[in-house]
Structures are given as C-alpha cells and as structure tokens.
Design an enzyme around this catalytic site. Structure first.
Site, PDB file in Angstrom:
ATOM      1  N   CYS A 124       0.877  -1.178   0.000  1.00  0.00           N
ATOM      2  CA  CYS A 124       0.000   0.000   0.000  1.00  0.00           C
ATOM      3  C   CYS A 124       0.916   1.229   0.000  1.00  0.00           C
ATOM      4  O   CYS A 124       1.901   1.268   0.732  1.00  0.00           O
ATOM      5  CB  CYS A 124      -0.897   0.009   1.234  1.00  0.00           C
ATOM      6  SG  CYS A 124      -1.984  -1.433   1.293  1.00  0.00           S
ATOM      7  N   CYS A 127       1.819   3.205   3.300  1.00  0.00           N
ATOM      8  CA  CYS A 127       2.195   2.414   4.476  1.00  0.00           C
ATOM      9  C   CYS A 127       3.679   2.094   4.482  1.00  0.00           C
ATOM     10  O   CYS A 127       4.221   1.593   3.502  1.00  0.00           O
ATOM     11  CB  CYS A 127       1.382   1.121   4.512  1.00  0.00           C
ATOM     12  SG  CYS A 127       1.878  -0.007   5.830  1.00  0.00           S
ATOM     13  N   GLY A 176       1.980  -6.469   8.528  1.00  0.00           N
ATOM     14  CA  GLY A 176       1.480  -7.640   7.826  1.00  0.00           C
ATOM     15  C   GLY A 176      -0.010  -7.645   7.598  1.00  0.00           C
ATOM     16  O   GLY A 176      -0.760  -6.862   8.175  1.00  0.00           O
ATOM     17  N   GLU A 177      -0.422  -8.549   6.709  1.00  0.00           N
ATOM     18  CA  GLU A 177      -1.837  -8.716   6.395  1.00  0.00           C
ATOM     19  C   GLU A 177      -2.313 -10.013   7.074  1.00  0.00           C
ATOM     20  O   GLU A 177      -1.975 -11.116   6.624  1.00  0.00           O
ATOM     21  CB  GLU A 177      -2.016  -8.778   4.869  1.00  0.00           C
ATOM     22  CG  GLU A 177      -3.385  -9.217   4.388  1.00  0.00           C
ATOM     23  CD  GLU A 177      -4.544  -8.487   5.066  1.00  0.00           C
ATOM     24  OE1 GLU A 177      -4.580  -7.246   5.017  1.00  0.00           O
ATOM     25  OE2 GLU A 177      -5.405  -9.159   5.661  1.00  0.00           O
ATOM     26  N   SER A 208      -7.763  -6.358  11.422  1.00  0.00           N
ATOM     27  CA  SER A 208      -7.846  -5.395  10.318  1.00  0.00           C
ATOM     28  C   SER A 208      -7.319  -6.021   9.034  1.00  0.00           C
ATOM     29  O   SER A 208      -6.239  -6.611   9.018  1.00  0.00           O
ATOM     30  CB  SER A 208      -7.017  -4.149  10.654  1.00  0.00           C
ATOM     31  OG  SER A 208      -7.001  -3.269   9.555  1.00  0.00           O
ATOM     32  N   SER A 230      -9.731  -1.826   5.765  1.00  0.00           N
ATOM     33  CA  SER A 230      -8.998  -0.637   5.320  1.00  0.00           C
ATOM     34  C   SER A 230      -9.566  -0.186   3.981  1.00  0.00           C
ATOM     35  O   SER A 230      -9.132  -0.633   2.930  1.00  0.00           O
ATOM     36  CB  SER A 230      -7.514  -0.972   5.194  1.00  0.00           C
ATOM     37  OG  SER A 230      -6.997  -1.295   6.464  1.00  0.00           O
ATOM     38  N   LEU A 231     -10.517   0.701   4.035  1.00  0.00           N
ATOM     39  CA  LEU A 231     -11.197   1.128   2.805  1.00  0.00           C
ATOM     40  C   LEU A 231     -10.421   2.253   2.115  1.00  0.00           C
ATOM     41  O   LEU A 231     -10.017   2.125   0.958  1.00  0.00           O
ATOM     42  CB  LEU A 231     -12.633   1.543   3.141  1.00  0.00           C
ATOM     43  CG  LEU A 231     -13.521   1.850   1.931  1.00  0.00           C
ATOM     44  CD1 LEU A 231     -13.663   0.644   1.019  1.00  0.00           C
ATOM     45  CD2 LEU A 231     -14.896   2.341   2.384  1.00  0.00           C
ATOM     46  N   HIS A 232     -10.268   3.371   2.797  1.00  0.00           N
ATOM     47  CA  HIS A 232      -9.386   4.466   2.369  1.00  0.00           C
ATOM     48  C   HIS A 232      -9.789   5.250   1.130  1.00  0.00           C
ATOM     49  O   HIS A 232      -9.168   6.271   0.824  1.00  0.00           O
ATOM     50  CB  HIS A 232      -7.941   3.991   2.175  1.00  0.00           C
ATOM     51  CG  HIS A 232      -7.338   3.332   3.364  1.00  0.00           C
ATOM     52  ND1 HIS A 232      -7.517   3.799   4.645  1.00  0.00           N
ATOM     53  CD2 HIS A 232      -6.570   2.211   3.490  1.00  0.00           C
ATOM     54  CE1 HIS A 232      -6.872   3.012   5.488  1.00  0.00           C
ATOM     55  NE2 HIS A 232      -6.299   2.040   4.823  1.00  0.00           N
ATOM     56  N   ASN A 307      -0.074   9.160   9.036  1.00  0.00           N
ATOM     57  CA  ASN A 307       1.159   9.265   9.806  1.00  0.00           C
ATOM     58  C   ASN A 307       2.338   9.247   8.858  1.00  0.00           C
ATOM     59  O   ASN A 307       2.558   8.254   8.165  1.00  0.00           O
ATOM     60  CB  ASN A 307       1.264   8.099  10.794  1.00  0.00           C
ATOM     61  CG  ASN A 307       0.283   8.252  11.936  1.00  0.00           C
ATOM     62  OD1 ASN A 307       0.221   9.287  12.581  1.00  0.00           O
ATOM     63  ND2 ASN A 307      -0.516   7.219  12.161  1.00  0.00           N
ATOM     64  N   CYS A 350       0.070   4.074  13.448  1.00  0.00           N
ATOM     65  CA  CYS A 350      -0.390   3.267  12.307  1.00  0.00           C
ATOM     66  C   CYS A 350       0.468   3.474  11.084  1.00  0.00           C
ATOM     67  O   CYS A 350       0.679   4.607  10.662  1.00  0.00           O
ATOM     68  CB  CYS A 350      -1.779   3.693  11.854  1.00  0.00           C
ATOM     69  SG  CYS A 350      -3.058   3.312  12.973  1.00  0.00           S
TER      70      CYS A 350
END
Ligand code: SAH
Ligand code: SF4
Length: 374
Positions: A124, A127, A176-177, A208, A230-232, A307, A350
């Site tokens: 992402c 991130c 991580g996912e 999440s 996590s739509l965003h 962040n 985050c």
C-alpha cells in the site's frame, strides 16, 4: 554472524502449540493427558516463563520438562516508550527477523497492536511496512508470544478476571496482512481466547484487513472477532492507487463480503478505516460518497490522520479538513471519530511500523550471501 550470539537450544518452545498439539507432545513425552490442563494453566493463565515455578508438578518432572522444552517469548531488540506512554517493542524472532508490537494505553484499558507477518507483501503506497522487502509469515508462537511478552512487561500475570488491565484488547493492525496468514493468526488467537488461559473475549479482538475478500467469511465464522476493513477511498481508481490489492478485489466485492460478514450487526459494527490524505481522498464529495457506499452495512468509520514516515509520497489532510469530513459522515448517520495518533515520536503510529534496522539486516544478508557464494 547475527545469530551466533543466540543460545542455540535444542529445546522445543511450547508457546504457540494448540491444546491438541500440546497433548500430542505430552503423550510422546510419556505424560498423561491431564498434564495438558496443568501446563496450560501455568503457561497461559499464570504466565510463568520457567518450569521450576510450576509448583503443582513434581520437582523431577519440572526438571525433565526444562531439559526438553522452553517457554520463550520473542527476544526484545529494543523497547521504546513514547511521550504519550505508547510503548513499542522491536522484537527479534527465531531466525533473526524483526517485527514490532505496540501498546496503546487508554485511561482504564489498553490495546496491543500485534504483527502477523514480517513485513507485508501488499505495498500500500501510504504504508511504511509495505516498503519492507523481507516478508514471511509469523508462527502461532510468534504471534501469541507478542501478547505474552507485553503482559510480562506490564506485570499483568496471573490472569485475574477483572477489567482494570492495561492490556485488555488486541488489534491485529501491526505489520502484515493477517488474512494472508490466516491459519497461524487463527491458532494464536484461539490460544488467546481459550477460557482456561488468557481468556480474552473475542469482542476485545479486532482484526484489520486490507480487503482479502476470499478469507473474510472464514475469519467471521471461525474466529468471530470484530472486523476492521482498510477502505481508504470511495472509487476503485483512487483505492487501487492506495491499496493495490483493490485491483484483485474491488470495492463492490469488498463491500459485498462485508455485508455477508458473519456476526456483524448494529451492536457489532464493522469498522471502516479511512486514512486522511491531503487532496487525494479527503473532499466533501468523498465524504458524501462514503456515506452512500456504506448504506445498509452495519458500519462505523475510523478516520486515521496520515502518519508520515521518511520519504512518504503523501501529506496528511489538515485538521479542519479532517473534521469537516468527519461531520459530513456523522450527518450521514455513521459514527466517524478521528483516531488520535499515538506514539508518533517513536514511529509507533499506524503505518509507521517498519524496523529501522531492516536496512542493516538487508546489508547483512547481502554480506552473508556474498560469503556463502564466495
Ligand atoms: N494489513 C492490515 C493491517 C495492518 S495496517 C491492513 O492493511 O488493514 C493497520 C492500519 O493502518 C490499516 O488501516 C492501514 O491502512 C493503516 N495505515 C497504514 N499506513 C498508515 C499511515 N502511514 N498512516 C495512517 N494509517 C496507516
Ligand atoms: Fe500491508 Fe496493511 Fe501496510 Fe497495506 S496497510 S502494506 S496491507 S500492512
């Protein structure tokens, strides 16, 4: 070499074994099945790290267990405490990989943000973790070990049933996912939820995901924990730029999976995380579209101020913008609190997680590779 300092031990770590695995282990060790219950109590209720402290077992048995087994937590490479009391542990797991967990204290409780993988394959663009190349799944022991270590550090063993804990909740929002490592995450969380041990309620656990659609149903059925998504972004175009996984599982499919998520209802809403990126996804029109998109889903929105991290290609939306956005979503009937950034000064907030030592690791790896092929 990096691991040379480690006490290379032949002893098997019991942390992270399921009850069934522990039973099989004890059977092979020549012990009766009731030992499992006793051990489980000492390991996960009392939190002992030394077999010698297991006073309901005979001394010879304690000694024999200690010869063959250990109760190791991940090794703490660095422990930092933020100005706001957020704590971050940089942890070194068995093969030298580094992961992080973060404790976010609240007035009368606190959540541990745990990692599910070393790094993340999902890149992402906002991130920090996604920029880390090294990736591997954490084992169940490494996942539950993060919790146990934090509890050691806060002195919250043995488990009373009380609520006044500093470590009362878990959020699977670290590196991580988690739905790319579902089996291990599941085993770890099952241990955490086991009623004869740590006994954390599934209602105190939030997982999440960036939107791994095919795994969401199983997560809801088999773990029954709260879900955060996590739509965003509100269009596939923008979401794909932010969360490349959107190409595979676009917004419509993701929201369909949310509608079907087992156990979601008005009392247990799905949290939609939305990172506020200046001039990217933060307009009034975006806020209104978000309300429309989430119609019919038991949803709440969590607005996360972006962040920053060194070299990040985004800026955080202004405070005014974030609050205007929040108001529109609120007026649309959805709760939309703004998440207060915590532990920014120690890069614990985050998406800032990424062991800064990873560069060193990489160069070390290169050196190791060079040495191996020389
Ligand atoms: N991989 C999972 C869980 C870990 S990330 C996921 O993506 O959901 C946890 C949350 O932090 C996600 O909502 C993620 O989008 C958000 N996040 C990542 N980087 C961020 C950053 N720099 N600022 C704010 N939030 C960020
Ligand atoms: Fe991975 Fe989540 Fe970061 Fe995306 S936001 S790169 S899925 S950790």
């Amino acid at each position: 070499m990096e691991n040379a300092g480690h006490n290379v031990s032949e002893r098997k770590n019991l942390i992270g074994l399921s009850r069934a695995e522990l039973a099989a282990e004890m059977a092979a060790f020549g012990e009766k099945p009731f030992r499992v219950k006793q051990l489980w109590h000492w390991i996960y209720f009392r939190g002992v790290t030394d077999f010698a402290d297991m006073t309901t077992l005979s001394k010879p048995l304690r000694a024999r267990l200690a010869e063959h087994y250990c109760l190791d937590r991940p090794h703490v490479a660095r422990h930092q405490v933020s100005e706001d009391k957020t704590q971050k542990w940089l942890l070194k797991v068995a093969d030298g990989h580094l992961i992080e967990s973060v404790h976010i204290p609240e007035e009368d409780r606190g959540a541990l943000c745990m990692s599910s993988q070393v790094g993340c394959t999902l890149t992402c663009t906002f991130c920090h973790t996604g920029t880390q190349r090294l990736v591997r799944n954490l084992t169940p022991g490494e996942i539950v070990g993060q919790f146990m270590l934090a509890r050691d550090s806060m002195g919250e063993w043995p488990s009373p049933t009380g609520d006044a804990r500093q470590l009362s909740n878990i959020v699977m929002m670290g590196m991580g996912e988690p739905l790319y490592n579902f089996e291990n995450v599941k085993l770890a969380l099952q241990i955490v939820m086991d009623e004869e041990g740590i006994s954390l309620s599934r209602r105190r656990i939030t997982l999440s995901t960036s939107g791994v659609v095919p795994m969401m149903q199983r997560c809801g059925e088999e773990l029954r924990v709260d879900l955060a998504v996590s739509l965003h972004a509100v269009t596939d175009d923008i979401r794909t730029q932010l969360v490349p996984l959107n190409r595979k599982y676009p917004i419509a499919e993701l929201l369909e999976a949310c509608r079907r998520y087992p156990g979601a209802n008005n009392a247990r809403r799905i949290t939609f995380e939305y990172v506020m990126l200046k001039d990217v996804n933060d307009s009034d029109a975006d806020a209104r579209a978000l309300v429309r998109l989430l119609k019919g889903i038991p949803a709440k929105v969590n607005l996360i101020p972006f962040n920053p991290w060194p070299g990040a290609p985004f800026e955080c939306s202004s405070n005014n913008r974030i609050h205007a956005f929040s108001r529109i979503v609120n007026d649309g009937g959805l709760s939309a609190p703004v998440r207060r950034p915590r532990g920014r000064d120690i890069l614990a907030a985050c998406g800032q997680l990424k062991s800064d030592t990873v560069k060193k690791r990489k160069s070390e790896l290169l050196r190791e590779q060079a040495a191996a092929t020389a």
